[in-house]
Design a protein around this motif. Structure first.
Motif, PDB file in Angstrom:
ATOM      1  N   GLY A  82      59.178 133.344  53.846  1.00 11.15           N
ATOM      2  CA  GLY A  82      58.815 132.033  54.351  1.00 11.15           C
ATOM      3  C   GLY A  82      57.402 132.046  54.885  1.00 11.15           C
ATOM      4  N   SER A  83      56.825 130.882  54.991  1.00 10.37           N
ATOM      5  CA  SER A  83      55.475 130.745  55.510  1.00 10.37           C
ATOM      6  C   SER A  83      55.514 130.668  57.026  1.00 10.37           C
ATOM      7  CB  SER A  83      54.853 129.453  54.954  1.00 10.37           C
ATOM      8  OG  SER A  83      53.651 129.170  55.601  1.00 10.37           O
ATOM      9  N   VAL A 123      52.851 128.816  66.712  1.00 12.83           N
ATOM     10  CA  VAL A 123      53.621 128.838  65.459  1.00 12.83           C
ATOM     11  C   VAL A 123      54.935 129.582  65.675  1.00 12.83           C
ATOM     12  CG1 VAL A 123      53.647 129.644  63.067  1.00 12.83           C
ATOM     13  CG2 VAL A 123      51.567 128.629  64.018  1.00 12.83           C
ATOM     14  N   LEU A 124      54.915 130.683  66.404  1.00 14.73           N
ATOM     15  CA  LEU A 124      56.139 131.436  66.680  1.00 14.73           C
ATOM     16  C   LEU A 124      57.146 130.564  67.431  1.00 14.73           C
ATOM     17  CD1 LEU A 124      57.649 134.119  66.482  1.00 14.73           C
ATOM     18  CD2 LEU A 124      56.548 134.797  68.623  1.00 14.73           C
ATOM     19  N   ARG A 125      56.690 129.822  68.417  1.00 10.85           N
ATOM     20  CA  ARG A 125      57.593 128.910  69.150  1.00 10.85           C
ATOM     21  C   ARG A 125      58.211 127.874  68.224  1.00 10.85           C
ATOM     22  NH1 ARG A 125      53.317 128.369  73.897  1.00 10.85           N
ATOM     23  NH2 ARG A 125      54.167 129.933  75.327  1.00 10.85           N
ATOM     24  N   ARG A 126      57.397 127.337  67.309  1.00  7.24           N
ATOM     25  CA  ARG A 126      57.900 126.333  66.369  1.00  7.24           C
ATOM     26  C   ARG A 126      58.928 126.956  65.428  1.00  7.24           C
ATOM     27  NH1 ARG A 126      53.364 124.023  65.389  1.00  7.24           N
ATOM     28  NH2 ARG A 126      52.723 125.277  63.618  1.00  7.24           N
ATOM     29  N   LEU A 127      58.669 128.171  64.964  1.00  6.51           N
ATOM     30  CA  LEU A 127      59.619 128.851  64.090  1.00  6.51           C
ATOM     31  C   LEU A 127      60.947 129.100  64.806  1.00  6.51           C
ATOM     32  CD1 LEU A 127      57.254 131.429  62.389  1.00  6.51           C
ATOM     33  CD2 LEU A 127      58.435 129.540  61.255  1.00  6.51           C
ATOM     34  N   VAL A 128      60.875 129.600  66.021  1.00  2.31           N
ATOM     35  CA  VAL A 128      62.098 129.877  66.785  1.00  2.31           C
ATOM     36  C   VAL A 128      62.843 128.581  67.085  1.00  2.31           C
ATOM     37  CG1 VAL A 128      62.975 130.728  68.996  1.00  2.31           C
ATOM     38  CG2 VAL A 128      61.260 132.038  67.761  1.00  2.31           C
ATOM     39  N   GLY A 129      62.116 127.548  67.463  1.00  5.75           N
ATOM     40  CA  GLY A 129      62.748 126.282  67.846  1.00  5.75           C
ATOM     41  C   GLY A 129      63.245 125.456  66.678  1.00  5.75           C
ATOM     42  N   ASN A 130      62.621 125.585  65.527  1.00  6.02           N
ATOM     43  CA  ASN A 130      62.984 124.746  64.379  1.00  6.02           C
ATOM     44  C   ASN A 130      63.557 125.556  63.223  1.00  6.02           C
ATOM     45  OD1 ASN A 130      61.988 122.489  65.739  1.00  6.02           O
ATOM     46  ND2 ASN A 130      59.956 122.739  64.898  1.00  6.02           N
ATOM     47  N   ASP A 131      62.690 126.306  62.568  1.00  5.55           N
ATOM     48  CA  ASP A 131      63.074 127.004  61.341  1.00  5.55           C
ATOM     49  C   ASP A 131      64.181 128.028  61.562  1.00  5.55           C
ATOM     50  OD1 ASP A 131      60.941 125.534  60.503  1.00  5.55           O
ATOM     51  OD2 ASP A 131      59.859 127.175  59.582  1.00  5.55           O
ATOM     52  N   TRP A 132      64.178 128.707  62.699  1.00  6.05           N
ATOM     53  CA  TRP A 132      65.133 129.790  62.932  1.00  6.05           C
ATOM     54  C   TRP A 132      66.242 129.396  63.893  1.00  6.05           C
ATOM     55  CZ3 TRP A 132      60.669 133.700  64.064  1.00  6.05           C
ATOM     56  CH2 TRP A 132      59.972 133.932  62.883  1.00  6.05           C
ATOM     57  N   PRO A 138      36.260 145.372  75.130  1.00  3.69           N
ATOM     58  CA  PRO A 138      35.367 144.657  74.200  1.00  3.69           C
ATOM     59  C   PRO A 138      35.295 143.164  74.514  1.00  3.69           C
ATOM     60  CG  PRO A 138      36.848 146.107  72.995  1.00  3.69           C
ATOM     61  CD  PRO A 138      37.311 146.093  74.419  1.00  3.69           C
ATOM     62  N   GLY A 139      34.140 142.606  74.336  1.00  6.38           N
ATOM     63  CA  GLY A 139      33.937 141.185  74.603  1.00  6.38           C
ATOM     64  C   GLY A 139      34.733 140.268  73.695  1.00  6.38           C
ATOM     65  N   ASN A 140      35.159 140.767  72.541  1.00  2.00           N
ATOM     66  CA  ASN A 140      35.920 139.930  71.608  1.00  2.00           C
ATOM     67  C   ASN A 140      37.436 140.055  71.807  1.00  2.00           C
ATOM     68  OD1 ASN A 140      36.118 142.553  70.590  1.00  2.00           O
ATOM     69  ND2 ASN A 140      35.996 141.902  68.454  1.00  2.00           N
ATOM     70  N   ALA A 141      37.878 140.744  72.860  1.00  4.49           N
ATOM     71  CA  ALA A 141      39.323 140.886  73.123  1.00  4.49           C
ATOM     72  C   ALA A 141      39.904 139.536  73.533  1.00  4.49           C
ATOM     73  CB  ALA A 141      39.565 141.923  74.213  1.00  4.49           C
ATOM     74  N   VAL A 142      41.035 139.183  72.933  1.00  4.99           N
ATOM     75  CA  VAL A 142      41.693 137.902  73.212  1.00  4.99           C
ATOM     76  C   VAL A 142      43.117 138.149  73.711  1.00  4.99           C
ATOM     77  CG1 VAL A 142      40.321 136.626  71.513  1.00  4.99           C
ATOM     78  CG2 VAL A 142      42.472 137.675  70.815  1.00  4.99           C
ATOM     79  N   ALA A 143      43.661 137.179  74.430  1.00 10.25           N
ATOM     80  CA  ALA A 143      45.036 137.277  74.920  1.00 10.25           C
ATOM     81  C   ALA A 143      45.979 137.487  73.754  1.00 10.25           C
ATOM     82  CB  ALA A 143      45.403 136.007  75.682  1.00 10.25           C
ATOM     83  N   ALA A 144      46.985 138.342  73.966  1.00  9.54           N
ATOM     84  CA  ALA A 144      47.911 138.664  72.878  1.00  9.54           C
ATOM     85  C   ALA A 144      49.302 138.976  73.428  1.00  9.54           C
ATOM     86  CB  ALA A 144      47.397 139.871  72.092  1.00  9.54           C
ATOM     87  N   LEU A 145      50.313 138.540  72.687  1.00 13.70           N
ATOM     88  CA  LEU A 145      51.690 138.944  72.910  1.00 13.70           C
ATOM     89  C   LEU A 145      51.899 140.139  71.979  1.00 13.70           C
ATOM     90  CD1 LEU A 145      54.596 138.572  73.958  1.00 13.70           C
ATOM     91  CD2 LEU A 145      54.941 136.957  72.072  1.00 13.70           C
ATOM     92  N   VAL A 146      52.097 141.322  72.538  1.00 10.89           N
ATOM     93  CA  VAL A 146      52.194 142.549  71.756  1.00 10.89           C
ATOM     94  C   VAL A 146      53.658 142.914  71.607  1.00 10.89           C
ATOM     95  CG1 VAL A 146      51.441 144.949  71.590  1.00 10.89           C
ATOM     96  CG2 VAL A 146      49.992 143.272  72.756  1.00 10.89           C
ATOM     97  N   LEU A 147      54.142 143.045  70.374  1.00 11.25           N
ATOM     98  CA  LEU A 147      55.529 143.372  70.090  1.00 11.25           C
ATOM     99  C   LEU A 147      55.631 144.839  69.674  1.00 11.25           C
ATOM    100  CD1 LEU A 147      56.432 140.247  67.935  1.00 11.25           C
ATOM    101  CD2 LEU A 147      56.617 140.524  70.413  1.00 11.25           C
ATOM    102  N   TYR A 148      56.634 145.539  70.208  1.00  8.62           N
ATOM    103  CA  TYR A 148      56.801 146.958  69.905  1.00  8.62           C
ATOM    104  C   TYR A 148      58.147 147.191  69.213  1.00  8.62           C
ATOM    105  CZ  TYR A 148      52.966 147.714  73.137  1.00  8.62           C
ATOM    106  OH  TYR A 148      51.734 147.689  73.756  1.00  8.62           O
ATOM    107  N   PRO A 149      58.135 148.022  68.141  1.00  8.03           N
ATOM    108  CA  PRO A 149      59.388 148.367  67.494  1.00  8.03           C
ATOM    109  C   PRO A 149      60.157 149.407  68.317  1.00  8.03           C
ATOM    110  CG  PRO A 149      57.595 149.502  66.420  1.00  8.03           C
ATOM    111  CD  PRO A 149      56.988 148.619  67.473  1.00  8.03           C
ATOM    112  N   LEU A 150      61.429 149.534  68.036  1.00  2.42           N
ATOM    113  CA  LEU A 150      62.281 150.493  68.728  1.00  2.42           C
ATOM    114  C   LEU A 150      61.836 151.921  68.417  1.00  2.42           C
ATOM    115  CD1 LEU A 150      64.739 150.607  70.569  1.00  2.42           C
ATOM    116  CD2 LEU A 150      66.184 150.664  68.543  1.00  2.42           C
ATOM    117  N   ASP A 151      61.445 152.169  67.178  1.00  3.14           N
ATOM    118  CA  ASP A 151      61.035 153.516  66.781  1.00  3.14           C
ATOM    119  C   ASP A 151      59.769 153.461  65.982  1.00  3.14           C
ATOM    120  OD1 ASP A 151      61.150 156.276  66.308  1.00  3.14           O
ATOM    121  OD2 ASP A 151      62.266 155.982  64.460  1.00  3.14           O
TER     122      ASP A 151
END
Length: 107
Positions: free
Chosen positions: A5-6, A23-32, A94-107
């Motif tokens: 899916g897109s 976009v993630l919020r929209r996917l969770v709230g609508n598509d998923w 770095p000056g180009n660092a932006v806010a991010a939600l970082v996701l980590y896998p279990l392994d």
């Protein structure tokens, strides 16, 4: 590996794009929204679909690309202000660092 899916079905996008929290919020709230609650969230190790692991935890930080879209994650300024040892580990962000939600896998 074929995409199932897109990331944004409202607007056509050519090729894969970085996914924003909006976009993630929209996917969770609508598509998923109709997926069963026990549906496992799995992360791929790379964009080619080589090896997978269940999503385990997350962190809020700052991301800066180093090579293409591959980059590093840095602590938030508030974390650096509270923790002198962390500030020593990351003396310059770095000056180009932006806010991010970082996701980590279990392994």
């Amino acid at each position: 590996m074929p995409k199932s899916g897109s990331a944004d079905t409202a607007q056509p996008i050519e090729g894969d794009q970085p996914l924003t929290l909006d976009v993630l919020r929209r996917l969770v709230g609508n598509d998923w929204a109709r997926l069963p609650g026990e549906t496992l969230v799995v992360l791929s190790r790379d964009s080619e679909g080589n090896l997978y692991s269940p999503f385990s935890t997350y962190n809020i930080g700052r991301y800066a690309p180093v090579y293409g879209l591959t980059g590093e994650v840095y602590p938030l300024e508030s974390e650096l202000a509270r923790d002198p040892e962390l500030r020593r580990l990351f003396p310059q962000i770095p000056g180009n660092a932006v806010a991010a939600l970082v996701l980590y896998p279990l392994d």
